[in-house]
Design an enzyme around this catalytic site. Structure first.
Site, mmCIF file in Angstrom:
data_model
loop_
_atom_site.group_PDB
_atom_site.id
_atom_site.type_symbol
_atom_site.label_atom_id
_atom_site.label_comp_id
_atom_site.label_asym_id
_atom_site.label_seq_id
_atom_site.Cartn_x
_atom_site.Cartn_y
_atom_site.Cartn_z
ATOM 1 N N GLU A 1 -0.522 -28.578 7.898
ATOM 2 C CA GLU A 1 -1.646 -29.242 8.587
ATOM 3 C C GLU A 1 -2.949 -29.038 7.808
ATOM 4 O OE1 GLU A 1 -0.871 -27.403 12.367
ATOM 5 O OE2 GLU A 1 0.956 -28.593 12.524
ATOM 6 N N GLY B 1 6.673 -29.425 14.767
ATOM 7 C CA GLY B 1 6.170 -30.024 15.998
ATOM 8 C C GLY B 1 6.928 -31.271 16.428
ATOM 9 N N GLY C 1 5.053 -24.224 18.552
ATOM 10 C CA GLY C 1 5.172 -24.521 19.988
ATOM 11 C C GLY C 1 5.769 -23.400 20.817
ATOM 12 N N SER D 1 9.976 -26.253 14.493
ATOM 13 C CA SER D 1 10.725 -26.388 15.750
ATOM 14 C C SER D 1 11.763 -25.286 15.955
ATOM 15 C CB SER D 1 11.377 -27.771 15.852
ATOM 16 O OG SER D 1 10.389 -28.779 15.799
ATOM 17 N N GLU E 1 8.687 -24.562 5.557
ATOM 18 C CA GLU E 1 8.460 -25.407 6.720
ATOM 19 C C GLU E 1 8.566 -26.889 6.325
ATOM 20 O OE1 GLU E 1 6.175 -23.145 9.972
ATOM 21 O OE2 GLU E 1 4.757 -24.281 8.781
ATOM 22 N N ASN F 1 2.390 -19.046 15.317
ATOM 23 C CA ASN F 1 1.219 -19.752 14.808
ATOM 24 C C ASN F 1 0.649 -20.547 15.974
ATOM 25 O OD1 ASN F 1 -0.638 -21.379 13.532
ATOM 26 N ND2 ASN F 1 0.872 -22.601 12.414
ATOM 27 N N TRP F 2 -0.421 -20.033 16.526
ATOM 28 C CA TRP F 2 -0.972 -20.671 17.732
ATOM 29 C C TRP F 2 -1.723 -21.975 17.443
ATOM 30 C CZ3 TRP F 2 -3.271 -16.323 21.391
ATOM 31 C CH2 TRP F 2 -2.201 -15.712 22.060
ATOM 32 N N LYS F 3 -2.092 -22.189 16.184
ATOM 33 C CA LYS F 3 -2.866 -23.383 15.814
ATOM 34 C C LYS F 3 -4.154 -23.433 16.655
ATOM 35 C CE LYS F 3 1.446 -25.447 14.441
ATOM 36 N NZ LYS F 3 2.226 -26.633 14.142
ATOM 37 N N HIS G 1 -0.723 -24.010 5.231
ATOM 38 C CA HIS G 1 0.075 -24.694 6.255
ATOM 39 C C HIS G 1 -0.027 -26.199 6.018
ATOM 40 C CE1 HIS G 1 1.358 -26.298 10.100
ATOM 41 N NE2 HIS G 1 1.983 -25.157 10.280
HETATM 42 P P1 PGA Z 1 6.515 -25.768 15.433
HETATM 43 O O1 PGA Z 1 5.383 -25.363 14.370
HETATM 44 O O2 PGA Z 1 7.326 -24.536 15.683
HETATM 45 O O3 PGA Z 1 5.754 -26.225 16.637
HETATM 46 O O4 PGA Z 1 7.333 -26.853 14.819
HETATM 47 C C1 PGA Z 1 5.693 -24.545 13.276
HETATM 48 C C2 PGA Z 1 4.477 -24.413 12.387
HETATM 49 O O5 PGA Z 1 3.741 -25.392 12.249
HETATM 50 O O6 PGA Z 1 4.238 -23.343 11.812
#
Ligand code: PGA
Length: 257
Positions: free
Chosen positions: A101, A177, A239, A217, A171, A13-15, A99
């Site tokens: 976010e 993150g 990440g 993470s 998640e 997931n590049w965001k 997600h």
């Molecule tokens: P992260 O993100 O691996 O940077 O914790 C995971 C995600 O938000 O899908």
């Protein structure tokens, strides 16, 4: 993971990261190091502006492309939004839905998530539905109830034969993150609970074919232990999916399991 019944999927997931030129550079870097065996399916969910190019760039190395969200309607006066059909025609196969976010910054609720899941399926995309608890919710001891509620809402009125092909990503918000990963036991326990919810609603046949990922993470070091859990069928990676070498190590860990 259990390869007999369901797909293992490692998804990045590049965001809001990587321009088109950075996407090209990533493709150049990952191509020579991509594992050759094709045990697990690999997906990169990229910013919408990169989807079309990414489909072309990653075709040779068998990486499918996904979007990071979609609108719940199929057209209309919603400046800035894109539909599931637009994503599909751009060549993507997957779309992340709900997600944390999106839930946190764009007010997506369990009900919008459900509408988006229907929109994605209607357009022929595989939804990767994110669920997860906050630290406060975990400490209150309501994780399992909350996750069951999120899963039930997300899948409301989705036909069983469609549920078989969806992906759910567990998640925990406190792990996204933050560098703080859930333990393999915590991840395994919640992913198993998700499968139980699906089994109760849709039966064992459907439940055993749904891919359930862990996200938060996940990295080159901890991937193998997390993926060793019987109900963890892959990962949704933020990440570590921005660095080709790290992403490849996670794919290798999935191939080994
Ligand atoms: P992260 O993100 O691996 O940077 O914790 C995971 C995600 O938000 O899908």
């Amino acid at each position: 993971m259990n390869r007999r019944y369901r797909k293992t999927i490692i998804a990045g997931n590049w965001k809001m990261n990587n321009t088109l030129s950075q996407t090209k550079a990533f493709a150049e870097e990952i191509k020579p190091i991509m594992p050759k065996g094709k045990w697990c399916n690999v997906v990169l969910c990229v910013p919408a502006t990169n989807i079309q190019a990414a489909v072309r760039l990653f075709k040779d190395c068998h990486i499918a492309i996904g979007a990071e969200t979609c609108h719940e309607l199929d057209h209309g006066a919603y400046t800035g939004e894109i539909t599931a059909a637009m994503i599909k025609e751009a060549g993507a196969k997957y779309v992340i839905i709900g997600h944390s976010e999106r839930r946190q910054y764009y007010n997506e609720t369990d009900f919008t998530v459900n509408k988006k899941v229907h929109a994605a399926i209607e357009a022929g995309l595989v939804p990767i539905i994110c669920v997860g608890e906050s630290l406060e919710q975990r400490e209150l001891g309501v994780t399992m109830e909350l996750i069951a509620y999120q899963v039930k809402c997300a899948l409301a009125n989705v036909a069983p034969e469609k549920v078989r092909h969806i992906v759910i990503a567990y998640e925990p918000l406190w792990a996204i993150g933050t560098g703080k990963t859930a333990t393999a036991e915590q991840a395994g326990e919640v992913c198993q609970a998700i499968r139980t919810v699906i089994r109760k609603q849709y039966g064992a046949h459907v439940a055993r074919s749904v891919t359930i990922q862990y996200g938060g993470s996940m990295n080159a070091k901890n991937a193998q232990e997390l993926l060793a859990q019987p109900d963890v069928d892959g990962g949704l990676i933020g990440g570590a999916a921005l660095k080709p070498a790290d992403f490849v190590k996670i794919i290798e860990a999935a191939n080994q399991e």
